[in-house]
Scaffold this motif. Structure first.
Motif, PDB file in Angstrom:
ATOM      1  N   LEU A   3       1.044  -1.514   0.194  1.00  0.00           N
ATOM      2  CA  LEU A   3      -0.459   0.049   0.136  1.00  0.00           C
ATOM      3  C   LEU A   3       0.669   1.260  -0.139  1.00  0.00           C
ATOM      4  N   LYS A  27       1.758  -3.832   3.267  1.00  0.00           N
ATOM      5  CA  LYS A  27       1.161  -3.912   2.565  1.00  0.00           C
ATOM      6  C   LYS A  27       0.009  -3.654   3.433  1.00  0.00           C
ATOM      7  N   GLU A  28      -1.568  -3.975   2.452  1.00  0.00           N
ATOM      8  CA  GLU A  28      -2.423  -3.698   3.265  1.00  0.00           C
ATOM      9  C   GLU A  28      -3.087  -4.204   4.236  1.00  0.00           C
ATOM     10  N   PHE A  61       2.117   5.415  -2.956  1.00  0.00           N
ATOM     11  CA  PHE A  61       1.142   4.929  -2.021  1.00  0.00           C
ATOM     12  C   PHE A  61       0.159   5.009  -2.754  1.00  0.00           C
ATOM     13  N   ASP A  62      -0.791   3.644  -2.885  1.00  0.00           N
ATOM     14  CA  ASP A  62      -1.678   3.049  -4.037  1.00  0.00           C
ATOM     15  C   ASP A  62      -1.202   2.992  -5.107  1.00  0.00           C
ATOM     16  N   GLY A  63      -0.159   2.877  -5.479  1.00  0.00           N
ATOM     17  CA  GLY A  63       0.873   2.982  -6.764  1.00  0.00           C
ATOM     18  C   GLY A  63       0.712   4.059  -7.575  1.00  0.00           C
ATOM     19  N   GLU A  64       0.772   5.655  -6.507  1.00  0.00           N
ATOM     20  CA  GLU A  64       1.079   6.989  -6.913  1.00  0.00           C
ATOM     21  C   GLU A  64       1.943   7.240  -6.434  1.00  0.00           C
ATOM     22  N   LYS A  77      -5.900  11.831  -0.118  1.00  0.00           N
ATOM     23  CA  LYS A  77      -5.343  10.611  -0.688  1.00  0.00           C
ATOM     24  C   LYS A  77      -6.085   9.565   0.202  1.00  0.00           C
ATOM     25  N   LYS A 150      -7.363   5.160   4.432  1.00  0.00           N
ATOM     26  CA  LYS A 150      -6.681   4.529   3.707  1.00  0.00           C
ATOM     27  C   LYS A 150      -5.288   3.047   4.823  1.00  0.00           C
ATOM     28  N   THR A 182      -4.936   0.013   7.992  1.00  0.00           N
ATOM     29  CA  THR A 182      -3.804  -0.660   7.838  1.00  0.00           C
ATOM     30  C   THR A 182      -2.654   0.314   8.683  1.00  0.00           C
TER      31      THR A 182
END
Ligand code: ATP
Ligand code: MG
Length: 231
Positions: A3, A27-28, A61-64, A77, A150, A182
């Motif tokens: 994550l 990880k999440e 974070f979260d792929g960004e 975010k 998140k 998380t």
């Protein structure tokens, strides 16, 4: 997939180089701890994630990529920081503190955060400053959860709290864990992370000096003594 990831992060307070080649991932649904003595860089790591100082390297974070976004955008975010000093609004009641600044819609609401920390429901009409230190900590965490993050970052959640209050706090965080939240917990000792975190990062002088599972950490008495001063 992680994550959140920090890759070769170096952080600076002006000219002062505070974090060195820092790598971390979570990880999440995981709870990890950042451990280390006074002044090693735990809060700086959390502030680096939130973009509160100059950061070189990648925070993803979260792929960004988050690096160098303003803190308010990073929060929106889905990352919530509960800082050491808690920052409760003293002129608002518990309930008003919880309802202020809810920025992301989601599954969390007043009723559900009251289930995490029942004392907040009992005292919902009391002013924030009339709460004990432990209750203020619970309120600070609950307020962060109200924004449906998140990932939450807890900076020294037990600092200055009596053992009986720490137990209440632990119960609430354990419920959050069951809900799949998380969490990164920064602590000087292992008061909460010993039971709730499953992986640990030990920090010394702004660097990660040990990374491992609970079993690996607790099987390393030399590391515990050297970096945390615990037997
Ligand atoms: N605003 C700042 N300006 C300059 N240096 C800072 C600032 N905040 C922290 N530092 C320095 O960065 C280093 C790491 O500090 P940090 O607050 O991250 O430590 P910590 O591990 O959170 O400690 P503690 O357990 O006392 O909270 C320290 O050497 C500290 O003096
Ligand atoms: Mg700190």
């Amino acid at each position: 997939m992680s994550l959140l990831q920090m890759e070769n992060v170096n952080s600076y307070y002006g000219a002062a180089h505070a974090l060195h080649d820092f790598n971390l991932s979570i990880k999440e649904g995981e709870i990890i701890s950042l451990l280390g003595r006074n002044g090693v860089g735990k809060s700086t790591t959390l502030k680096s994630i939130m973009g509160m100082l100059t950061v070189k390297g990648d925070v993803i974070f979260d792929g960004e990529k988050l690096t160098n976004l303003p803190t308010s955008k990073i929060a929106r975010k889905g990352i919530g920081l509960v800082p050491e000093e808690r920052r409760i609004f003293s002129n608002l009641t518990v309930k008003e503190n919880l309802l202020v600044g809810v920025s992301r819609k989601g599954v969390w609401n007043l009723e559900r955060v009251y289930e995490l920390f029942p004392v907040l429901k009992e005292k919902q009409n009391r002013m924030g400053t009339l709460l004990s230190g432990g209750e203020q900590q619970m309120l600070a965490i609950a307020r962060s959860i109200m924004s449906n993050p998140k990932l939450i970052l807890l900076d020294e959640p037990c600092e200055g709290l009596a053992p009986v209050i720490v137990n209440e706090l632990k119960k609430g965080i354990a419920k959050l864990k069951e809900e799949g939240m998380t969490i990164i917990i920064a602590e000087q000792s292992l008061r909460i992370s010993k039971v709730l975190a499953t992986r640990h990062y030990l920090i010394s002088k702004g660097e990660v000096c040990f990374e491992g599972s609970s079993d690996q950490l607790f099987d390393s008495p030399d590391i515990l003594i050297k970096y945390l001063g615990v037997q």
